[in-house]
Each structure stands twice: as structure tokens, then as C-alpha cells.
Design an enzyme around this catalytic site. Structure first.
Site, PDB file in Angstrom:
ATOM      1  N   ASP A 197      47.637  45.737  48.512  1.00  0.00           N
ATOM      2  CA  ASP A 197      46.989  46.939  49.031  1.00  0.00           C
ATOM      3  C   ASP A 197      46.523  47.877  47.931  1.00  0.00           C
ATOM      4  OD1 ASP A 197      49.686  47.808  48.263  1.00  0.00           O
ATOM      5  OD2 ASP A 197      49.113  49.708  49.200  1.00  0.00           O
TER       6      ASP A 197
ATOM      7  N   ASP B 237      53.187  42.698  37.675  1.00  0.00           N
ATOM      8  CA  ASP B 237      52.385  43.531  36.775  1.00  0.00           C
ATOM      9  C   ASP B 237      53.253  43.872  35.560  1.00  0.00           C
ATOM     10  OD1 ASP B 237      50.493  45.179  35.711  1.00  0.00           O
ATOM     11  OD2 ASP B 237      50.515  46.668  37.301  1.00  0.00           O
ATOM     12  N   SER B 238      53.948  44.998  35.599  1.00  0.00           N
ATOM     13  CA  SER B 238      54.835  45.337  34.481  1.00  0.00           C
ATOM     14  C   SER B 238      56.114  44.487  34.518  1.00  0.00           C
ATOM     15  CB  SER B 238      55.230  46.813  34.536  1.00  0.00           C
ATOM     16  OG  SER B 238      56.186  47.031  35.558  1.00  0.00           O
TER      17      SER B 238
ATOM     18  N   GLY C 106      54.009  43.651  50.176  1.00  0.00           N
ATOM     19  CA  GLY C 106      52.921  42.867  49.586  1.00  0.00           C
ATOM     20  C   GLY C 106      52.982  41.374  49.808  1.00  0.00           C
TER      21      GLY C 106
ATOM     22  N   GLU D 142      57.160  37.017  45.657  1.00  0.00           N
ATOM     23  CA  GLU D 142      56.552  38.275  45.225  1.00  0.00           C
ATOM     24  C   GLU D 142      55.031  38.110  45.262  1.00  0.00           C
ATOM     25  OE1 GLU D 142      56.360  41.275  44.634  1.00  0.00           O
ATOM     26  OE2 GLU D 142      57.166  41.867  42.686  1.00  0.00           O
ATOM     27  N   ASP D 143      54.315  39.190  45.564  1.00  0.00           N
ATOM     28  CA  ASP D 143      52.857  39.100  45.594  1.00  0.00           C
ATOM     29  C   ASP D 143      52.269  39.017  44.184  1.00  0.00           C
ATOM     30  OD1 ASP D 143      53.552  41.746  45.012  1.00  0.00           O
ATOM     31  OD2 ASP D 143      52.136  42.656  46.413  1.00  0.00           O
TER      32      ASP D 143
HETATM   33  P1  IMP Z   1      55.599  45.930  38.588  1.00  0.00           P
HETATM   34  O1  IMP Z   1      56.999  46.443  38.772  1.00  0.00           O
HETATM   35  O2  IMP Z   1      54.797  46.780  37.632  1.00  0.00           O
HETATM   36  O3  IMP Z   1      55.536  44.458  38.200  1.00  0.00           O
HETATM   37  O4  IMP Z   1      54.881  46.174  39.961  1.00  0.00           O
HETATM   38  C1  IMP Z   1      54.711  45.182  40.894  1.00  0.00           C
HETATM   39  C2  IMP Z   1      54.218  45.760  42.202  1.00  0.00           C
HETATM   40  O5  IMP Z   1      53.136  46.676  41.994  1.00  0.00           O
HETATM   41  C3  IMP Z   1      53.664  44.643  43.050  1.00  0.00           C
HETATM   42  O6  IMP Z   1      54.649  44.086  43.876  1.00  0.00           O
HETATM   43  C4  IMP Z   1      52.560  45.327  43.811  1.00  0.00           C
HETATM   44  O7  IMP Z   1      53.068  45.910  44.995  1.00  0.00           O
HETATM   45  C5  IMP Z   1      52.076  46.418  42.888  1.00  0.00           C
HETATM   46  N1  IMP Z   1      50.886  45.977  42.116  1.00  0.00           N
HETATM   47  C6  IMP Z   1      50.816  45.643  40.813  1.00  0.00           C
HETATM   48  N2  IMP Z   1      49.574  45.259  40.465  1.00  0.00           N
HETATM   49  C7  IMP Z   1      48.817  45.353  41.596  1.00  0.00           C
HETATM   50  C8  IMP Z   1      47.433  45.062  41.895  1.00  0.00           C
HETATM   51  O8  IMP Z   1      46.608  44.637  41.062  1.00  0.00           O
HETATM   52  N3  IMP Z   1      47.050  45.274  43.185  1.00  0.00           N
HETATM   53  C9  IMP Z   1      47.895  45.720  44.156  1.00  0.00           C
HETATM   54  N4  IMP Z   1      49.203  45.980  43.919  1.00  0.00           N
HETATM   55  C10 IMP Z   1      49.657  45.799  42.646  1.00  0.00           C
HETATM   56 MG    MG Z   2      51.863  47.801  46.656  1.00  0.00          MG
END
Ligand code: IMP
Ligand code: MG
Length: 179
Positions: A164, A109-110, A50, A105-106
Site C-alpha cells: 500500500d 526494505d530496511s 501487506g 513478508e511482502d
Molecule cells: P522495513 O522494516 O524497513 O524492512 O519495512 C518493511 C515494511 O515497510 C514492509 O513490510 C512494508 O509494509 C513497508 N514497505 C517497505 N517498502 C515498501 C514499498 O516499496 N512499498 C510499500 N510498502 C513498503
Molecule cells: Mg505498509
């Protein structure tokens, strides 16, 4: 706007950050990072896939010596909800000990991917460890390592500029909301 032909579908609802807005903010982040690291060796570590476009633009906006590397992480478990357990498929072979490490990092989210990765990278003894995320949905509990954030993102599913949906849309030069 060329969302339709480039995306190849009618799934995109609205542009949230256009290319000019992203470019201006990335230049500012580059200036912030240049100021924040007056001395010491700096390595940018992009979390694939990402971050690949963001990292390419950000690296060119930082006016100091730096090295670039990547990590490839894979979440255990199935489905769309990340389990929080992260397996590294690739991590930098070069020495990280004694260097400033900036994880790029792109989107946060969590925050589970990041929390797990920062633990893994800290165990390699960097001089400092910080995170630069283009987007932060501010859902995750705030991590002290999150030092540079491009935009506070709406709680929507976003695509483009590296992000993506099922491997589509990464090449869009803007960030859009999925419909
Ligand atoms: P986390 O571990 O829940 O913070 O997930 C983060 C990863 O989930 C990011 O690096 C993205 O690859 C993917 N992700 C989370 N939200 C989005 C979104 O809105 N669009 C696309 N990818 C996302
Ligand atoms: Mg992804």
C-alpha cells in the site's frame, strides 16, 4: 491495463511485475517450499497487512499439510521512517514450539521489522524459523533466516498485490511503481 480506474488516480508510474509474472514466481516458490520441508509440522505466519494476497496465493501453491496464522506488528515512532522497534498487536495463540515456522513478508526494505520479529518468534521455540519475502530491495543486511525470495526489487516505492501507499492500492493485481 486498468491501473487508472482501479487505482483511482494518476499516481502510478509503471507496472514492475504484472499479474502473470507474479503468479508464475509464486508457483515456483510454492514448489521450492514444498521440497524444502519434507517432514514436520509447518505453519505459515503472514505479517499483516501487506502479505495478505501473497500469503493466500503462496499457501495454495504449497503441496503439503500446513497451518496458517498471522502477526500484526506496529512500528513505534511517527513518520515514514521505521524506528526499528516493533510492537506486536497480535501474535499466534497456537503453539509454535516444535513446528517449522515460515514467516511470510511482502517486502523487505530496511529489514528492521523482520529482524525484530524473527527475534520474537525464535523465543517461542520453533523447530525452524525461516522467512519467505515476495520482494527484497537488498538494502537490509542479509539475515540468515531469509530463505525464499520472489524478486529482487528495484529501490523504488512499490504498490499493489498487498503493498500500500497510505492504505491505497493493495487490491491491484500487479505491482507498480509510484510516480
Ligand atoms: P522495513 O522494516 O524497513 O524492512 O519495512 C518493511 C515494511 O515497510 C514492509 O513490510 C512494508 O509494509 C513497508 N514497505 C517497505 N517498502 C515498501 C514499498 O516499496 N512499498 C510499500 N510498502 C513498503
Ligand atoms: Mg505498509
Amino acid at each position: 491495463m486498468f491501473a487508472e480506474p482501479r487505482a483511482g488516480g494518476g499516481d502510478l508510474r509503471a507496472v514492475v511485475y504484472d499479474a502473470g509474472t507474479i503468479a508464475a514466481r509464486v508457483r515456483e516458490l510454492g514448489r521450492e517450499i514444498t521440497r524444502a520441508y519434507p517432514e514436520g509440522e509447518l505453519t505459515l505466519i503472514g505479517l499483516l497487512k501487506g502479505s495478505f494476497i501473497f500469503l493466500a496465493d503462496l499457501a495454495r501453491a504449497i503441496e503439503r499439510p500446513l497451518a496458517v496464522d498471522f502477526v500484526v506488528a506496529s512500528s513505534y515512532g511517527t513518520g515514514t521512517v521505521s524506528s526499528g522497534e516493533v510492537r506486536l498487536l497480535y501474535e499466534p495463540a497456537a503453539q509454535l514450539a516444535g513446528r517449522h515456522i515460515l514467516l511470510v513478508e511482502d517486502i523487505i526494505d530496511s529489514g528492521r521489522t523482520l529482524a525484530s520479529l524473527t527475534d520474537r518468534l525464535r523465543s517461542r521455540g520453533p523447530r525452524s524459523l525461516a522467512v519467505c519475502a515476495l520482494l527484497d530491495k537488498r538494502i537490509a543486511p542479509p539475515l540468515p533466516e531469509i530463505r525464499f525470495v520472489g524478486f529482487t526489487a528495484p529501490p523504488k516505492f512499490l504498490v499493489g498485490y498487498g503493498l500500500d501507499h497510505a492504505e491505497e492500492f493493495r487490491h491491484l493485481p500487479y505491482i507498480a511503481e509510484m510516480g
